[in-house]
Motif scaffolding. Structure first.
Motif, PDB file in Angstrom:
ATOM      1  N   GLY A  62       0.931  -1.281  -0.106  1.00 46.28           N
ATOM      2  CA  GLY A  62      -0.014  -0.007   0.042  1.00 46.28           C
ATOM      3  C   GLY A  62       0.986   1.236   0.053  1.00 46.28           C
ATOM      4  N   GLN A  65      -0.852   3.996  -2.251  1.00 47.48           N
ATOM      5  CA  GLN A  65      -1.857   4.645  -1.642  1.00 47.48           C
ATOM      6  C   GLN A  65      -1.824   5.310  -0.570  1.00 47.48           C
ATOM      7  OE1 GLN A  65      -1.138   1.427  -2.803  1.00 47.48           O
ATOM      8  NE2 GLN A  65      -2.625   0.436  -3.884  1.00 47.48           N
ATOM      9  N   GLN A  66      -0.822   4.998   0.413  1.00 47.76           N
ATOM     10  CA  GLN A  66      -0.647   5.715   1.557  1.00 47.76           C
ATOM     11  C   GLN A  66       0.292   7.019   1.512  1.00 47.76           C
ATOM     12  OE1 GLN A  66       1.085   2.426   3.558  1.00 47.76           O
ATOM     13  NE2 GLN A  66      -0.610   2.146   4.785  1.00 47.76           N
ATOM     14  N   ASP A  73     -10.510   5.630  -2.345  1.00 52.68           N
ATOM     15  CA  ASP A  73      -9.535   5.168  -1.378  1.00 52.68           C
ATOM     16  C   ASP A  73      -9.527   4.018  -0.546  1.00 52.68           C
ATOM     17  OD1 ASP A  73      -7.648   5.741   0.505  1.00 52.68           O
ATOM     18  OD2 ASP A  73      -8.365   7.544   1.642  1.00 52.68           O
ATOM     19  N   THR A  75      -7.452   2.875   1.778  1.00 54.30           N
ATOM     20  CA  THR A  75      -6.865   2.982   3.387  1.00 54.30           C
ATOM     21  C   THR A  75      -7.977   3.319   3.867  1.00 54.30           C
ATOM     22  OG1 THR A  75      -6.459   5.239   2.788  1.00 54.30           O
ATOM     23  CG2 THR A  75      -4.646   3.954   2.355  1.00 54.30           C
ATOM     24  N   GLN A 106       6.953   3.408   7.258  1.00 57.36           N
ATOM     25  CA  GLN A 106       5.734   2.648   7.427  1.00 57.36           C
ATOM     26  C   GLN A 106       5.704   1.968   8.417  1.00 57.36           C
ATOM     27  OE1 GLN A 106       5.243   0.083   4.159  1.00 57.36           O
ATOM     28  NE2 GLN A 106       3.118   0.887   3.644  1.00 57.36           N
ATOM     29  N   THR A 118      -0.388  -2.637   6.974  1.00 54.89           N
ATOM     30  CA  THR A 118       0.462  -1.707   6.963  1.00 54.89           C
ATOM     31  C   THR A 118      -0.443  -0.710   7.538  1.00 54.89           C
ATOM     32  OG1 THR A 118       0.221  -0.926   4.879  1.00 54.89           O
ATOM     33  CG2 THR A 118       2.128  -2.424   5.290  1.00 54.89           C
ATOM     34  N   TYR A 119       0.741   0.654   8.223  1.00 57.11           N
ATOM     35  CA  TYR A 119      -0.030   1.821   8.476  1.00 57.11           C
ATOM     36  C   TYR A 119       1.122   2.873   8.302  1.00 57.11           C
ATOM     37  CZ  TYR A 119      -1.045   5.831  11.536  1.00 57.11           C
ATOM     38  OH  TYR A 119      -1.377   7.003  11.813  1.00 57.11           O
ATOM     39  N   GLY A 135      -2.772   6.132   6.609  1.00 58.72           N
ATOM     40  CA  GLY A 135      -3.861   5.452   6.937  1.00 58.72           C
ATOM     41  C   GLY A 135      -3.482   4.043   7.059  1.00 58.72           C
ATOM     42  N   TRP A 136      -4.241   3.123   7.191  1.00 52.83           N
ATOM     43  CA  TRP A 136      -4.222   1.779   7.336  1.00 52.83           C
ATOM     44  C   TRP A 136      -4.649   1.056   5.938  1.00 52.83           C
ATOM     45  CZ3 TRP A 136      -2.231  -0.682  11.733  1.00 52.83           C
ATOM     46  CH2 TRP A 136      -2.272   0.079  12.844  1.00 52.83           C
ATOM     47  N   PHE A 137      -3.820  -0.084   5.539  1.00 49.52           N
ATOM     48  CA  PHE A 137      -3.830  -0.772   4.364  1.00 49.52           C
ATOM     49  C   PHE A 137      -4.023  -2.319   4.770  1.00 49.52           C
ATOM     50  CE2 PHE A 137      -2.546  -2.526   0.387  1.00 49.52           C
ATOM     51  CZ  PHE A 137      -3.224  -2.049  -0.292  1.00 49.52           C
ATOM     52  N   THR A 139      -3.418  -5.944   3.531  1.00 48.65           N
ATOM     53  CA  THR A 139      -2.221  -6.525   2.404  1.00 48.65           C
ATOM     54  C   THR A 139      -2.925  -7.900   2.326  1.00 48.65           C
ATOM     55  OG1 THR A 139      -0.808  -7.530   3.789  1.00 48.65           O
ATOM     56  CG2 THR A 139      -0.327  -5.320   3.680  1.00 48.65           C
TER      57      THR A 139
END
Length: 194
Positions: A62, A65-66, A73, A75, A106, A118-119, A135-137, A139
């Motif tokens: 991510g 995106q992050q 979005d 995230t 990250q 991931t954050y 943000g949070w993603f 995976t």
């Protein structure tokens, strides 16, 4: 009229190219955490090479995106439900236009349940005045394996030993305090006078 339309399209394309050229990924990444002192990833980070470990990390974790945001979005603003497990830190080195190299961090939770996460902290500065989306993603479950991480988290580290030693010491102090109070609270025998 047709010439002005072609010129307008060409002008818009020329203006868009520097922005697209600037939106490059990291040149390297380093993962550190429990059981890993520093695992380096290099190569193409933008998915052009399917065998690039860095592309596997950025595309699957991510990163884009992050950092840049995306519509829609993917995230999440809040941590998803579940357990996180041990935290790993990924440090990305991102070359930028006219600003040298930026560093973006990250957090990676490869053993989170129900899925690895991931954050990225929002508003990390990069390329001068740019800021990360954050943000949070969530995976893919296979990402830790693809990155060469063990199937299970490492055994507890020595820090847990100190935590249990501290808890045990606290229990001993509490038992000693209770014993002292009980000992002081007992009536003392008085000597019998003759």
């Amino acid at each position: 009229m047709r010439t002005s339309l072609v010129l307008t399209v060409a002008l818009l394309a020329a203006l868009a190219l520097p922005a697209l050229g600037a939106a490059k990924g990291p040149s390297a990444a380093l993962i550190s955490g429990p059981g890993i002192s520093g695992k380096h990833f290099t190569g193409n980070s933008e998915g052009g090479d399917p065998n690039s470990p860095l592309a596997t990390l950025t595309m699957g974790g991510g990163f884009f995106q992050q950092v840049f945001g995306q519509i829609p979005d993917p995230t999440l603003p809040k941590r998803p439900q579940g357990t996180l497990g041990p935290r790993y830190t990924i440090t990305y080195h991102v070359p930028g236009p006219n600003t040298g190299r930026s560093v973006i961090r990250q957090d990676f939770y490869p053993y989170a349940s129900p899925a690895p996460l991931t954050y990225m902290k929002p508003s990390q500065r990069f390329w001068g005045q740019q800021r990360t989306h954050g943000g949070w993603f969530v995976t893919d479950r296979s990402l830790p394996r693809k990155l060469g991480l063990p199937a299970q988290p490492p055994a507890s580290s020595g820090t847990n030993v100190w935590r249990w030693a501290g808890i045990g010491g606290g229990i001993l102090l509490l038992a000693a305090a209770v014993g002292l109070l009980l000992f002081r609270g007992r009536p003392r025998a008085r000597p019998v006078s003759a």
